[in-house]
Design an enzyme around this catalytic site. Structure first.
Site, PDB file in Angstrom:
ATOM      1  N   TRP A 102       0.825  -1.213   0.000  1.00 59.10           N
ATOM      2  CA  TRP A 102       0.000   0.000   0.000  1.00 59.10           C
ATOM      3  C   TRP A 102       0.853   1.254   0.000  1.00 59.10           C
ATOM      4  CZ3 TRP A 102      -4.255  -0.527  -2.204  1.00 59.10           C
ATOM      5  CH2 TRP A 102      -5.033  -1.672  -2.021  1.00 59.10           C
ATOM      6  N   ASP A 172      -2.269   6.621   6.160  1.00 55.67           N
ATOM      7  CA  ASP A 172      -3.284   5.758   5.555  1.00 55.67           C
ATOM      8  C   ASP A 172      -3.695   4.721   6.609  1.00 55.67           C
ATOM      9  OD1 ASP A 172      -4.796   3.893   4.241  1.00 55.67           O
ATOM     10  OD2 ASP A 172      -3.319   3.469   2.664  1.00 55.67           O
ATOM     11  N   LYS A 196     -12.741  -1.851   5.717  1.00 57.89           N
ATOM     12  CA  LYS A 196     -12.032  -2.701   6.663  1.00 57.89           C
ATOM     13  C   LYS A 196     -12.696  -2.635   8.045  1.00 57.89           C
ATOM     14  CE  LYS A 196      -9.157  -2.979   3.189  1.00 57.89           C
ATOM     15  NZ  LYS A 196      -8.192  -2.050   2.639  1.00 57.89           N
TER      16      LYS A 196
HETATM   17  C1  PLP Z   1      -7.608  -1.540   1.423  1.00 56.04           C
HETATM   18  C2  PLP Z   1      -6.542  -0.525   1.518  1.00 56.04           C
HETATM   19  C3  PLP Z   1      -6.388   0.492   0.552  1.00 56.04           C
HETATM   20  C4  PLP Z   1      -7.246   0.578  -0.683  1.00 56.04           C
HETATM   21  O1  PLP Z   1      -8.548   0.871  -0.401  1.00 56.04           O
HETATM   22  P1  PLP Z   1      -9.611   1.129  -1.570  1.00 56.04           P
HETATM   23  O2  PLP Z   1     -10.779   1.652  -0.844  1.00 56.04           O
HETATM   24  O3  PLP Z   1      -9.842  -0.190  -2.245  1.00 56.04           O
HETATM   25  O4  PLP Z   1      -9.016   2.102  -2.517  1.00 56.04           O
HETATM   26  C5  PLP Z   1      -5.387   1.413   0.737  1.00 56.04           C
HETATM   27  N1  PLP Z   1      -4.577   1.368   1.801  1.00 56.04           N
HETATM   28  C6  PLP Z   1      -4.681   0.398   2.727  1.00 56.04           C
HETATM   29  C7  PLP Z   1      -3.755   0.384   3.897  1.00 56.04           C
HETATM   30  C8  PLP Z   1      -5.668  -0.577   2.625  1.00 56.04           C
HETATM   31  O5  PLP Z   1      -5.788  -1.528   3.556  1.00 56.04           O
END
Ligand code: PLP
Length: 360
Positions: A102, A172, A196
């Site tokens: 990521w 993030d 999540k």
């Molecule tokens: C799942 C995730 C993403 C991507 O999320 P989307 O909503 O599919 O764009 C980005 N960063 C992390 C840490 C993630 O777990």
């Protein structure tokens, strides 16, 4: 039909109580005669839903009035571009830490908009550890520093918050938001894709310090401009109303569980149980530096990879779903977010023990 234990990394399991409430309110939200999905986003009913969700999130995460809370669209990945477009300002570069897939995606996207200084990377280790901040090559001139507190795919989680002085810290938190208490005041911007720990996919929650608003580049698409979003209560266009509502139900559920502190204690216990089991059983292994093991995503391998399919089939038959690791890493991964009950972790451990005994 009974509910399985769903270990998917995302979209992930939601609290059963939340789904039931959504079901009960599906056709007629509290006497309005309509579903939340059918409401005007500017009407009193939805405005109440939206404001309550924001208020609950602020209370849960401890977000002060110095911050704007935005409910945006396009998932966490759209923020990979939105952040540099809004925060680079007149600076020439931003700092990024590379600790997994990521982070890499965030770095690749940011490079389209400015200079990226990768201040540290654990790629050499196969992303199994996190470099100490003392070796990071940060710059006091950076527009911001971006990092990924929990790498969802690798199962790698920081046990510290970087200290970046006056450089805004950007995180993030897609897979760790609300899983444990965090001091929001240390951050310039926090973002989290909802699927999540918060709600349905597509929605992304952004918490931004207000002094960072109003720095967007001229060519920034309106829909990606934080100031426009803040000024319009995230309703410049039609927001993702149903996802926002469901996120609000999740926030209320979290409050009823005792909030983020209580959740953190449960999550710590769930993760410890699973890692202890893996460490004490020769048939299973987790490659991550124990100091940086994720509470939310637990990857593990079988001593004999030829048994992977059999392991997954047996798990499915018991209602233990989506344990396959990410295609880029292989092996297994159990995502044990807030909504995964401790009994789900217990059931997984029991199955793993039996499988190792029979086939190991
Ligand atoms: C799942 C995730 C993403 C991507 O999320 P989307 O909503 O599919 O764009 C980005 N960063 C992390 C840490 C993630 O777990």
């Amino acid at each position: 039909m009974s509910r399985a234990f769903n270990f998917c990394a995302g979209p992930a399991t939601l609290p059963e109580a939340v789904l039931k409430q959504a079901r009960d309110e599906m056709l007629d939200w509290r006497g309005t005669g309509m579903s939340v999905m059918e409401m005007s986003h500017r009407g009193d009913a939805f405005v109440t839903i939206a404001e309550t969700a924001e208020k609950d999130l602020r209370e849960l995460a401890g977000v002060s009035d110095d911050y704007a809370v935005l409910f945006m669209q396009g998932g966490a990945s759209s923020q990979f571009a939105t952040i540099p477009l809004n925060l680079l300002g007149d600076k020439s570069s931003a700092d990024y830490v590379n600790t997994g897939i990521w982070s890499k995606k965030a770095i690749a996207e940011a490079k389209r908009y400015g200079n990226v200084n990768v201040v540290a990377s654990s790629e050499d280790s196969g992303f199994t550890t996190i470099p100490e901040q003392s070796v990071w090559t940060t710059s006091a001139e950076a527009a911001y520093l971006h990092y990924t507190p929990n790498e969802t795919i690798g199962g790698l989680e920081y046990d510290f918050i970087p200290d970046t002085g006056s450089v805004p810290l950007v995180a993030d938190m897609s897979s760790t938001m609300l899983s444990r208490p965090v001091d929001v005041s240390k951050f310039g911007l926090i973002y989290a894709g909802a699927q999540k720990n918060i709600g349905p996919s597509g929605l992304v929650v952004v918490i931004i310090r207000k002094d960072l608003l109003g720095r967007a580049r001229k060519e920034t698409p309106t829909m990606m401009n934080y100031q426009v979003m803040a000024e319009n209560g995230s309703m410049y266009n039609t927001p993702s109303t149903y996802s926002w509502y469901l996120a609000g139900l999740v926030f209320q559920w979290l409050k009823a569980q005792g909030g983020v502190k209580a959740m953190g204690q449960i999550n710590a216990r769930k993760a410890k149980k699973l890692y202890d089991f893996i460490d004490n059983n020769d048939f299973y292994a987790n490659p991550i530096d124990p100091r940086f093991r994720s509470w939310m995503n637990v990857p593990f391998t079988l001593a004999d990879g030829a048994l992977n399919d059999e392991f997954l089939k047996g798990a499915d038959a018991r209602g233990l779903l989506n344990l396959q690791g990410h295609r880029s890493v292989g092996g297994m991964r159990a995502s044990i977010y807030n909504a995964m009950p401790e009994s789900g972790v217990d059931a997984l451990i029991q199955y793993m023990a039996e499988f190792a005994k029979e086939r190991g």
